[in-house]
Design a protein around this motif. Sequence first.
Motif, short mmCIF file in Angstrom:
data_model
loop_
_atom_site.label_atom_id
_atom_site.label_comp_id
_atom_site.label_asym_id
_atom_site.label_seq_id
_atom_site.Cartn_x
_atom_site.Cartn_y
_atom_site.Cartn_z
N ARG A 14 0.49 8.87 -18.60
CA ARG A 14 -0.23 7.65 -18.24
C ARG A 14 0.70 6.44 -18.12
N GLY A 15 1.97 6.70 -18.21
CA GLY A 15 2.94 5.62 -18.14
C GLY A 15 3.37 5.31 -16.72
N ALA A 16 4.45 4.58 -16.62
CA ALA A 16 4.99 4.18 -15.32
C ALA A 16 6.41 4.67 -15.19
N ASP A 17 6.93 4.64 -13.97
CA ASP A 17 8.34 4.95 -13.78
C ASP A 17 9.16 3.69 -14.03
N GLN A 18 10.42 3.70 -13.62
CA GLN A 18 11.33 2.59 -13.96
C GLN A 18 11.49 1.57 -12.84
N ILE A 19 10.68 1.64 -11.79
CA ILE A 19 10.84 0.76 -10.64
C ILE A 19 10.03 -0.52 -10.83
N TRP A 20 10.70 -1.67 -10.60
CA TRP A 20 10.06 -2.98 -10.71
C TRP A 20 9.69 -3.44 -9.30
N GLU A 21 8.40 -3.68 -9.07
CA GLU A 21 7.94 -3.99 -7.72
C GLU A 21 7.97 -5.48 -7.37
N ALA A 22 8.28 -6.33 -8.32
CA ALA A 22 8.38 -7.78 -8.08
C ALA A 22 7.05 -8.37 -7.64
N ARG A 23 5.97 -7.93 -8.25
CA ARG A 23 4.64 -8.46 -7.90
C ARG A 23 4.52 -9.91 -8.37
N PRO A 24 4.27 -10.84 -7.46
CA PRO A 24 4.15 -12.26 -7.88
C PRO A 24 2.83 -12.53 -8.61
N LYS A 25 2.93 -13.28 -9.67
CA LYS A 25 1.77 -13.76 -10.43
C LYS A 25 2.15 -15.13 -10.98
N LEU B 71 1.53 14.54 0.34
CA LEU B 71 2.66 13.62 0.47
C LEU B 71 3.04 13.11 -0.91
N TYR B 72 4.24 13.44 -1.35
CA TYR B 72 4.74 12.96 -2.64
C TYR B 72 5.97 12.11 -2.37
N ARG B 73 5.77 10.82 -2.16
CA ARG B 73 6.85 9.89 -1.90
C ARG B 73 6.67 8.63 -2.74
N PRO B 74 6.92 8.71 -4.06
CA PRO B 74 6.82 7.50 -4.88
C PRO B 74 7.79 6.41 -4.44
N ASP B 75 8.93 6.81 -3.84
CA ASP B 75 9.85 5.80 -3.34
C ASP B 75 9.22 5.00 -2.20
N TRP B 76 8.52 5.69 -1.29
CA TRP B 76 7.83 4.99 -0.21
C TRP B 76 6.72 4.09 -0.75
N MET B 77 5.97 4.59 -1.72
CA MET B 77 4.88 3.81 -2.29
C MET B 77 5.39 2.49 -2.85
N HIS B 78 6.45 2.56 -3.66
CA HIS B 78 7.02 1.33 -4.22
C HIS B 78 7.57 0.41 -3.13
N ILE B 79 8.22 0.98 -2.14
CA ILE B 79 8.83 0.17 -1.09
C ILE B 79 7.76 -0.54 -0.28
N ILE B 80 6.69 0.16 0.10
CA ILE B 80 5.63 -0.46 0.90
C ILE B 80 4.93 -1.56 0.11
N ARG B 81 4.63 -1.29 -1.16
CA ARG B 81 3.97 -2.34 -1.95
C ARG B 81 4.89 -3.53 -2.15
N SER B 82 6.16 -3.28 -2.39
CA SER B 82 7.10 -4.39 -2.56
C SER B 82 7.26 -5.18 -1.26
N GLN B 83 7.17 -4.48 -0.12
CA GLN B 83 7.24 -5.19 1.17
C GLN B 83 6.06 -6.14 1.31
N ALA B 84 4.88 -5.71 0.84
CA ALA B 84 3.71 -6.59 0.88
C ALA B 84 3.94 -7.82 0.01
N MET C 147 0.33 8.08 -2.49
CA MET C 147 1.47 8.90 -2.09
C MET C 147 2.47 9.10 -3.24
N GLY C 148 2.18 8.52 -4.40
CA GLY C 148 2.99 8.79 -5.58
C GLY C 148 2.41 9.99 -6.33
#
Length: 519
Positions: A267-278, A440-453, A431-432
Amino acid sequence: MSDFDAIDSLLDAVGPQAELPPCQVRRELRERARLSKAQVARALGVSPSTLSGWESGRDPAGEVRTKYAYLLDGLNAKLATETETKTMAEPAAERPVASGTAAAAVTCTSSPEVGQDEDEVELLAVPEPCVLCGRPAEQRVAGFAQHLDPSDCQATPVETPKPEPAAPSTQAHEPRTVRPPRPAGGKGTAPRGRAFQEPSGPADLIHEAVHAVLAEHRGDVEAASAVLLKRAIPDAMRLLDETRKGARYDVIAHPWIPDILKKQTSRGADQIWEARPKWTRPELPPGKHEVTALDINGAYLSALKTHLPLGQLEHSTGFAHDRRRAGVHLITPPAWEHDAVLPNPIGQRDEPGPLWVTEPTLRLLLRLSGPKHGLCEPPQIHESYTSGATENLLEKFRIALKDARDTAIADGDGLTFEYVKAMYSKFVSTMGESNYNRELYRPDWMHIIRSQAFANLWMKALKAHDAGLTVVRAMGTDELHVIGDWRRVFPEGRSVTEVKVKDTYTAGTGTEAGTGQEQ
């Protein structure tokens, strides 16, 4: 059914799994038989992306594994017979040259990826390792060596031409194709999973699905909506398969993934920081102000246009950033001295020190540190996991969804609008590591697309600030609060290039900073 009958059924299901040849052989058999992925996938009741996974390292299980093994055995027997027939019929001087010799070289052509310029293809005097598969490639595209034809990214022998149909013969020695025995229960058993039909075009897939479900439920919009939302993920994958036809690169659905992209606990997360603004501005100018909360339309849809890694991620160290590659990077972010007027590009982070960020976040920081903006120092890059990249991998997919969305808005078709929205939002979110999308198992794509947003929202905040607006708040991917005449900066509307008003409220002296509650 008695208890013993039930136990016998379980024992029958536990039997040994059908043997499958190595992944490379599976692909060779299909290509030598001149079968497309779509044809084989349709026969097995799976998607072409799933079949790509089976030809790249994954193994099917259960009933579909038995059917896949039956198909491969049949192809092997048929192709072996055809080869034997051709060898017996041809004089020795006319037999094909063995694969691997200079005379067996094949010139490959392929339609270019969307946005790729044919002039970018450079012929190499000495072959270099392909950025996707590591095997020798004779071309360099956009600066890195690669095969132009996806089929060349495997060690595929020269295809054996099919023999001309022979006249009927009654000779006893004539070779015949021997097919493997059909699996038990195979005849008349429809393959499970999605049944792929030949669509007339990507856009038609969406409209045909809506019309079919509406007809099935006799015009009941509420019932049709419930069905379409449940189908959003498999339908998005089907649309992806359709829009990838004729593309230069295969979608690698299940590549090797480094540990930093894997969840640390269930139930945890991986080590990628998506830089979500708040972020909320700490102080407003004196006086009372009318604040407008703007809603950014189709944030994830727009973010599908981003630099995505194509092949397996490769590890590297050092400070250099190669713009022809994309992935995730361990960086020490620069100090940010503008928090009073603009959010930190890496979001709200309490812990100092290095962190893993995605390609869009790194490119945003590099852009802001450049001479045009000069807002910070460049980030320090320590190590990276990257692959050769293209910004247009999902472009046809994005355009098909955007066109369907625009048409639904113009027609006042709320059902199609919500269906399309569910397709792209769930496509990104599943996709994660998700039980809802195993194709489709591409957690790298998932993080990249969300970070692009997130990066897209941040650039809108910068645009507002540079135009003289007061930026009050930036949240998530689609919420920007500003003070001032925002209509001279952003066009108003519902298209993905426009914004719409989500809320208005008063903030400033004598009032508490508004929260921008949605109306």
